[in-house]
Scaffold this motif. Structure first.
Motif, PDB file in Angstrom:
ATOM      1  N   MET A   1       7.090  29.154   0.849  1.00  0.00           N
ATOM      2  CA  MET A   1       8.111  29.456  -0.136  1.00  0.00           C
ATOM      3  C   MET A   1       7.646  30.583  -1.062  1.00  0.00           C
ATOM      4  O   MET A   1       8.432  31.430  -1.432  1.00  0.00           O
ATOM      5  CB  MET A   1       8.456  28.199  -0.934  1.00  0.00           C
ATOM      6  N   ILE A   2       6.378  30.578  -1.414  1.00  0.00           N
ATOM      7  CA  ILE A   2       5.873  31.616  -2.304  1.00  0.00           C
ATOM      8  C   ILE A   2       6.003  32.980  -1.652  1.00  0.00           C
ATOM      9  O   ILE A   2       6.485  33.933  -2.257  1.00  0.00           O
ATOM     10  CB  ILE A   2       4.415  31.347  -2.701  1.00  0.00           C
ATOM     11  N   MET A   3       5.603  33.065  -0.398  1.00  0.00           N
ATOM     12  CA  MET A   3       5.620  34.362   0.274  1.00  0.00           C
ATOM     13  C   MET A   3       7.023  34.754   0.718  1.00  0.00           C
ATOM     14  O   MET A   3       7.389  35.916   0.600  1.00  0.00           O
ATOM     15  CB  MET A   3       4.656  34.345   1.454  1.00  0.00           C
ATOM     16  N   THR A   4       7.800  33.808   1.215  1.00  0.00           N
ATOM     17  CA  THR A   4       9.115  34.170   1.742  1.00  0.00           C
ATOM     18  C   THR A   4      10.125  34.439   0.634  1.00  0.00           C
ATOM     19  O   THR A   4      10.987  35.292   0.787  1.00  0.00           O
ATOM     20  CB  THR A   4       9.666  33.074   2.677  1.00  0.00           C
ATOM     21  N   ASP A   5      10.030  33.712  -0.467  1.00  0.00           N
ATOM     22  CA  ASP A   5      10.971  33.900  -1.575  1.00  0.00           C
ATOM     23  C   ASP A   5      10.405  34.785  -2.676  1.00  0.00           C
ATOM     24  O   ASP A   5      11.086  35.073  -3.647  1.00  0.00           O
ATOM     25  CB  ASP A   5      11.370  32.551  -2.177  1.00  0.00           C
ATOM     26  N   ARG A   6       9.130  35.168  -2.529  1.00  0.00           N
ATOM     27  CA  ARG A   6       8.441  36.012  -3.511  1.00  0.00           C
ATOM     28  C   ARG A   6       8.496  35.403  -4.917  1.00  0.00           C
ATOM     29  O   ARG A   6       8.801  36.073  -5.900  1.00  0.00           O
ATOM     30  CB  ARG A   6       8.990  37.419  -3.515  1.00  0.00           C
ATOM     31  N   LEU A   7       8.208  34.115  -4.991  1.00  0.00           N
ATOM     32  CA  LEU A   7       8.189  33.420  -6.269  1.00  0.00           C
ATOM     33  C   LEU A   7       6.755  33.198  -6.711  1.00  0.00           C
ATOM     34  O   LEU A   7       5.838  33.151  -5.895  1.00  0.00           O
ATOM     35  CB  LEU A   7       8.902  32.068  -6.148  1.00  0.00           C
ATOM     36  N   ALA A  13       5.658  25.301  -8.345  1.00  0.00           N
ATOM     37  CA  ALA A  13       5.134  24.015  -8.822  1.00  0.00           C
ATOM     38  C   ALA A  13       6.151  23.308  -9.699  1.00  0.00           C
ATOM     39  O   ALA A  13       6.370  22.099  -9.574  1.00  0.00           O
ATOM     40  CB  ALA A  13       3.832  24.233  -9.579  1.00  0.00           C
ATOM     41  N   GLU A  14       6.805  24.061 -10.572  1.00  0.00           N
ATOM     42  CA  GLU A  14       7.801  23.454 -11.445  1.00  0.00           C
ATOM     43  C   GLU A  14       8.988  22.920 -10.642  1.00  0.00           C
ATOM     44  O   GLU A  14       9.479  21.827 -10.902  1.00  0.00           O
ATOM     45  CB  GLU A  14       8.268  24.453 -12.496  1.00  0.00           C
ATOM     46  N   ARG A  15       9.421  23.652  -9.648  1.00  0.00           N
ATOM     47  CA  ARG A  15      10.512  23.188  -8.781  1.00  0.00           C
ATOM     48  C   ARG A  15      10.120  21.886  -8.074  1.00  0.00           C
ATOM     49  O   ARG A  15      10.909  20.953  -7.977  1.00  0.00           O
ATOM     50  CB  ARG A  15      10.823  24.225  -7.702  1.00  0.00           C
ATOM     51  N   MET A  16       8.894  21.869  -7.542  1.00  0.00           N
ATOM     52  CA  MET A  16       8.429  20.697  -6.818  1.00  0.00           C
ATOM     53  C   MET A  16       8.363  19.483  -7.735  1.00  0.00           C
ATOM     54  O   MET A  16       8.782  18.390  -7.367  1.00  0.00           O
ATOM     55  CB  MET A  16       7.047  20.971  -6.206  1.00  0.00           C
ATOM     56  N   LEU A  17       7.860  19.663  -8.953  1.00  0.00           N
ATOM     57  CA  LEU A  17       7.743  18.544  -9.886  1.00  0.00           C
ATOM     58  C   LEU A  17       9.106  18.045 -10.355  1.00  0.00           C
ATOM     59  O   LEU A  17       9.289  16.855 -10.563  1.00  0.00           O
ATOM     60  CB  LEU A  17       6.869  18.927 -11.073  1.00  0.00           C
ATOM     61  N   LYS A  18      10.052  18.942 -10.508  1.00  0.00           N
ATOM     62  CA  LYS A  18      11.399  18.513 -10.877  1.00  0.00           C
ATOM     63  C   LYS A  18      12.075  17.777  -9.725  1.00  0.00           C
ATOM     64  O   LYS A  18      12.820  16.835  -9.935  1.00  0.00           O
ATOM     65  CB  LYS A  18      12.245  19.703 -11.330  1.00  0.00           C
ATOM     66  N   ALA A  19      11.783  18.199  -8.499  1.00  0.00           N
ATOM     67  CA  ALA A  19      12.371  17.552  -7.328  1.00  0.00           C
ATOM     68  C   ALA A  19      11.682  16.226  -7.000  1.00  0.00           C
ATOM     69  O   ALA A  19      12.296  15.339  -6.425  1.00  0.00           O
ATOM     70  CB  ALA A  19      12.292  18.480  -6.120  1.00  0.00           C
ATOM     71  N   HIS A  20      10.402  16.117  -7.374  1.00  0.00           N
ATOM     72  CA  HIS A  20       9.615  14.922  -7.055  1.00  0.00           C
ATOM     73  C   HIS A  20       8.838  14.458  -8.286  1.00  0.00           C
ATOM     74  O   HIS A  20       7.616  14.518  -8.319  1.00  0.00           O
ATOM     75  CB  HIS A  20       8.637  15.223  -5.906  1.00  0.00           C
ATOM     76  N   PRO A  21       9.536  13.978  -9.320  1.00  0.00           N
ATOM     77  CA  PRO A  21       8.863  13.592 -10.564  1.00  0.00           C
ATOM     78  C   PRO A  21       7.852  12.463 -10.379  1.00  0.00           C
ATOM     79  O   PRO A  21       6.929  12.327 -11.175  1.00  0.00           O
ATOM     80  CB  PRO A  21       9.997  13.177 -11.489  1.00  0.00           C
ATOM     81  N   GLU A  22       7.984  11.694  -9.321  1.00  0.00           N
ATOM     82  CA  GLU A  22       7.029  10.611  -9.079  1.00  0.00           C
ATOM     83  C   GLU A  22       5.613  11.140  -8.861  1.00  0.00           C
ATOM     84  O   GLU A  22       4.635  10.466  -9.168  1.00  0.00           O
ATOM     85  CB  GLU A  22       7.470   9.747  -7.885  1.00  0.00           C
ATOM     86  N   LYS A  23       5.486  12.354  -8.384  1.00  0.00           N
ATOM     87  CA  LYS A  23       4.158  12.953  -8.204  1.00  0.00           C
ATOM     88  C   LYS A  23       3.498  13.208  -9.558  1.00  0.00           C
ATOM     89  O   LYS A  23       2.314  12.954  -9.731  1.00  0.00           O
ATOM     90  CB  LYS A  23       4.252  14.235  -7.390  1.00  0.00           C
ATOM     91  N   GLY A  48      10.139  20.760 -20.547  1.00  0.00           N
ATOM     92  CA  GLY A  48      11.589  20.660 -20.536  1.00  0.00           C
ATOM     93  C   GLY A  48      12.135  19.589 -19.611  1.00  0.00           C
ATOM     94  O   GLY A  48      13.304  19.614 -19.273  1.00  0.00           O
ATOM     95  N   PHE A  49      11.303  18.645 -19.195  1.00  0.00           N
ATOM     96  CA  PHE A  49      11.773  17.571 -18.330  1.00  0.00           C
ATOM     97  C   PHE A  49      12.579  16.527 -19.101  1.00  0.00           C
ATOM     98  O   PHE A  49      13.483  15.928 -18.577  1.00  0.00           O
ATOM     99  CB  PHE A  49      10.599  16.867 -17.629  1.00  0.00           C
ATOM    100  N   ILE A  50      12.196  16.270 -20.344  1.00  0.00           N
ATOM    101  CA  ILE A  50      12.914  15.302 -21.172  1.00  0.00           C
ATOM    102  C   ILE A  50      13.042  15.863 -22.583  1.00  0.00           C
ATOM    103  O   ILE A  50      12.205  16.668 -23.007  1.00  0.00           O
ATOM    104  CB  ILE A  50      12.205  13.928 -21.234  1.00  0.00           C
ATOM    105  N   PRO A  51      14.043  15.463 -23.318  1.00  0.00           N
ATOM    106  CA  PRO A  51      14.155  15.925 -24.713  1.00  0.00           C
ATOM    107  C   PRO A  51      12.961  15.452 -25.539  1.00  0.00           C
ATOM    108  O   PRO A  51      12.475  14.342 -25.342  1.00  0.00           O
ATOM    109  CB  PRO A  51      15.444  15.274 -25.191  1.00  0.00           C
TER     110      PRO A  51
END
Length: 55
Positions: A1-7, A13-23, A48-51
């Motif tokens: 994802m880093i190389m293909t989307d140039r992110l 990491a933030e996307r992954m943690l928001k998608a999988h908060p249990e981690k 910014g996950f919770i107020p």
């Protein structure tokens, strides 16, 4: 994802943690801030996950 989307790794990491908060929950289990507060709540509030009022 880093190389293909140039992110940045931080964005991925933030996307992954928001998608999988249990981690994040498992990783920060029993972690405390320097002043003795739960580390998980501090990280979630800081990212910014919770107020902040819920920390």
């Amino acid at each position: 994802m880093i190389m293909t989307d140039r992110l940045e790794a931080r964005d991925i990491a933030e996307r992954m943690l928001k998608a999988h908060p249990e981690k994040l929950d498992a990783w920060l289990k029993d972690v405390q801030t320097f002043d003795g507060k739960p580390g998980l709540a501090a990280v979630k509030a800081g990212r910014g996950f919770i107020p902040t009022s819920q920390v």
